[in-house]
Design an enzyme around this catalytic site. Structure first.
Site: not given
Ligand code: GCO
Length: 455
Positions: A165, A361
């Site tokens: 990200e 994710e």
């Molecule tokens: C993101 C991060 C995670 C966060 C999850 C919840 O994608 O922001 O990779 O570390 O904790 O997404 O916000």
């Protein structure tokens, strides 16, 4: 189609600073998140990652829970300052040993390790030395770090992700102060300098890909992980689908991160909109950035509705009303179609129909509380998970090369500027005692994996 492909990756994800703890143990150096979380007022409740889930000392228990969950894949991140306390040069072998222990435990349980090399916890030493992502040096130091890690773990780990990200540690790390920002929480004086940090992160990704492939002793799988903006046609008819396609490449953040990473050029509309604020690009940069990828990791939580419009762009992005359904985070609006359209538009809009995609994710925060019997019946997380997995199944049924799904997150953990106030886990963590309690959603996801269907 009611089942996922036989070889579909079922996994769960975490990140080093969010779960490990042991912040100053066995030679680990400080990260910008150690500094940031220890700065009064930066993190809700004054929480830090000093202990987090104490994963560093609970590997056997946690990998045992992964085996009980039934995942075949586990995504974690490697802490750069745990491996290289100064960010460059000397390698802290005791830090590498922690990841060897983790990987060996995973392999012993038949779980494939997927390692993210950068998940925001960059060495404080490099912030002090040259301002981290403000300097091109960071890209070179990142590649050196990648070489050091892959040279030591490449005999056991063959699935690598370079960076997680980009937008979060650049735009939110150097461009905002009012939202819960990200470390280092510096507000740069100009948009051009801010966009230059994005360019350096893209360069780091490219040089990191080259370093991984140069050093890996075995054929390996290299990806970028991005939370690119998923645009969803408000009505799934050709005119609005075309509008979503235009927005996908036309909107600034995708145009300055995903588009250059996958195509080797910044999005034309994004560059036009940036004008003199566009980053300085040296000869060869774009070729370095657009390294061929084995897959793209797609972090999806929510999305944006788009409709066709009679304006020069041909579309308009529709703001979500205040009362739109959301989970326990202000930005976590329930929009499962974002998974389908995000995965589809990579092929459609970027002409990359063959590029495999995995959901690196997906998950949600819920106000999880232990019931009278001590159980956590997190029905909201099951509702959310079912809806997004149905969207994933639709993508697979439509022939989109979606190859896997990592639930965020295996366990409750440090949610950055929100501290421990937000719970994303399939496993509840009692931070006072460190106890792990599988939630109802843990049992739900276990059955999804076992039946390879949405149950
Ligand atoms: C993101 C991060 C995670 C966060 C999850 C919840 O994608 O922001 O990779 O570390 O904790 O997404 O916000």
């Amino acid at each position: 189609m009611s089942s996922f492909p036989r070889n579909f990756w079922w996994g769960a994800a975490t990140a080093a600073y969010q779960v490990e703890g042991a912040a100053a143990e066995d030679g680990r150096g400080p990260s910008v998140w150690d500094t940031f979380s220890r700065t009064p007022g930066r993190v809700m409740g004054g929480d830090t990652g000093d202990i987090a889930c104490d994963h560093y000392h609970r590997l056997e228990e946690d990998v045992g829970l992964m085996a009980e969950l039934g995942i075949g894949h586990y995504r974690f991140s490697i802490s750069w300052p745990r491996v290289m306390p100064d960010g460059r040069g000397a390698v802290n072998e005791r830090g590498v040993d922690f990841y060897r222990r983790l990987v060996d435990l995973l392999l012993r349980h038949g779980i494939v390790p997927h390692a993210t090399l950068f998940h925001w916890d960059s060495p404080q030493a490099l912030e002090d030395r040259y301002g981290s992502w403000r300097s091109r040096e960071m890209a070179k130091d990142f590649a050196e770090y990648c070489s050091a890690v892959v040279g030591r773990l490449g005999d056991r780990v063959t699935h690598w992700m370079t960076i997680n990200e980009i937008r979060c540690f650049t735009h939110m790390g150097y461009g905002v102060n009012e939202l819960p920002p990200h470390a280092p929480g510096t507000v740069l004086p100009s948009r051009k300098e801010l966009l230059q940090t994005v360019h350096h992160a893209l360069l780091a990704h490219g040089l990191g890909c080259q370093a991984i492939r140069a050093v890996s002793p075995a054929p390996c799988h290299v990806s970028l992980v991005d939370n690119f903006d998923a645009y969803v046609p408000v009505i799934e008819t050709p005119e609005h689908i075309d509008a979503a396609r235009r927005a996908f490449v036309g909107e600034h953040l995708n145009g300055c991160i995903l588009v250059p990473a996958l195509t080797g050029s910044y999005g034309a509309r994004a560059l036009e909109e940036l004008g003199p604020d566009a980053p300085d690009i040296l000869p060869g940069d774009m070729q370095t950035i657009a390294q061929p990828l084995d897959a793209l990791g797609f972090n999806v939580y929510t999305g944006h509705y788009v409709r066709a419009a009679d304006n020069p762009r041909g579309y308009e992005v529709l703001p979500l009303p205040e009362n739109y359904p959301r989970m326990h985070m202000p930005w976590l609006h329930l929009l499962p179609e974002a998974l389908y359209w995000g995965a589809r538009l990579i092929g459609d809009a970027l002409r990359k129909p063959a590029l495999p995609v995995f959901i690196s994710e997906n998950g949600c925060a819920c106000e999880d509380a232990r019931g009278p019997g001590g159980e956590i019946i997190d029905l909201g997380r099951i509702l959310y998970g079912r809806a997004y997995l149905r969207s994933a199944l639709r993508a697979v049924a439509d022939g989109i090369p979606l190859i896997g799904y990592f639930h965020w997150s295996l366990m409750d953990n440090f949610e950055w500027a929100w501290g421990y106030s937000r719970r994303f886990g399939l496993i509840y963590v009692d931070y006072a005692t460190g106890a792990r309690v599988p939630k109802q959603s843990f049992r739900w996801y276990h059955n999804v994996i076992r039946s390879n269907r949405v149950v």
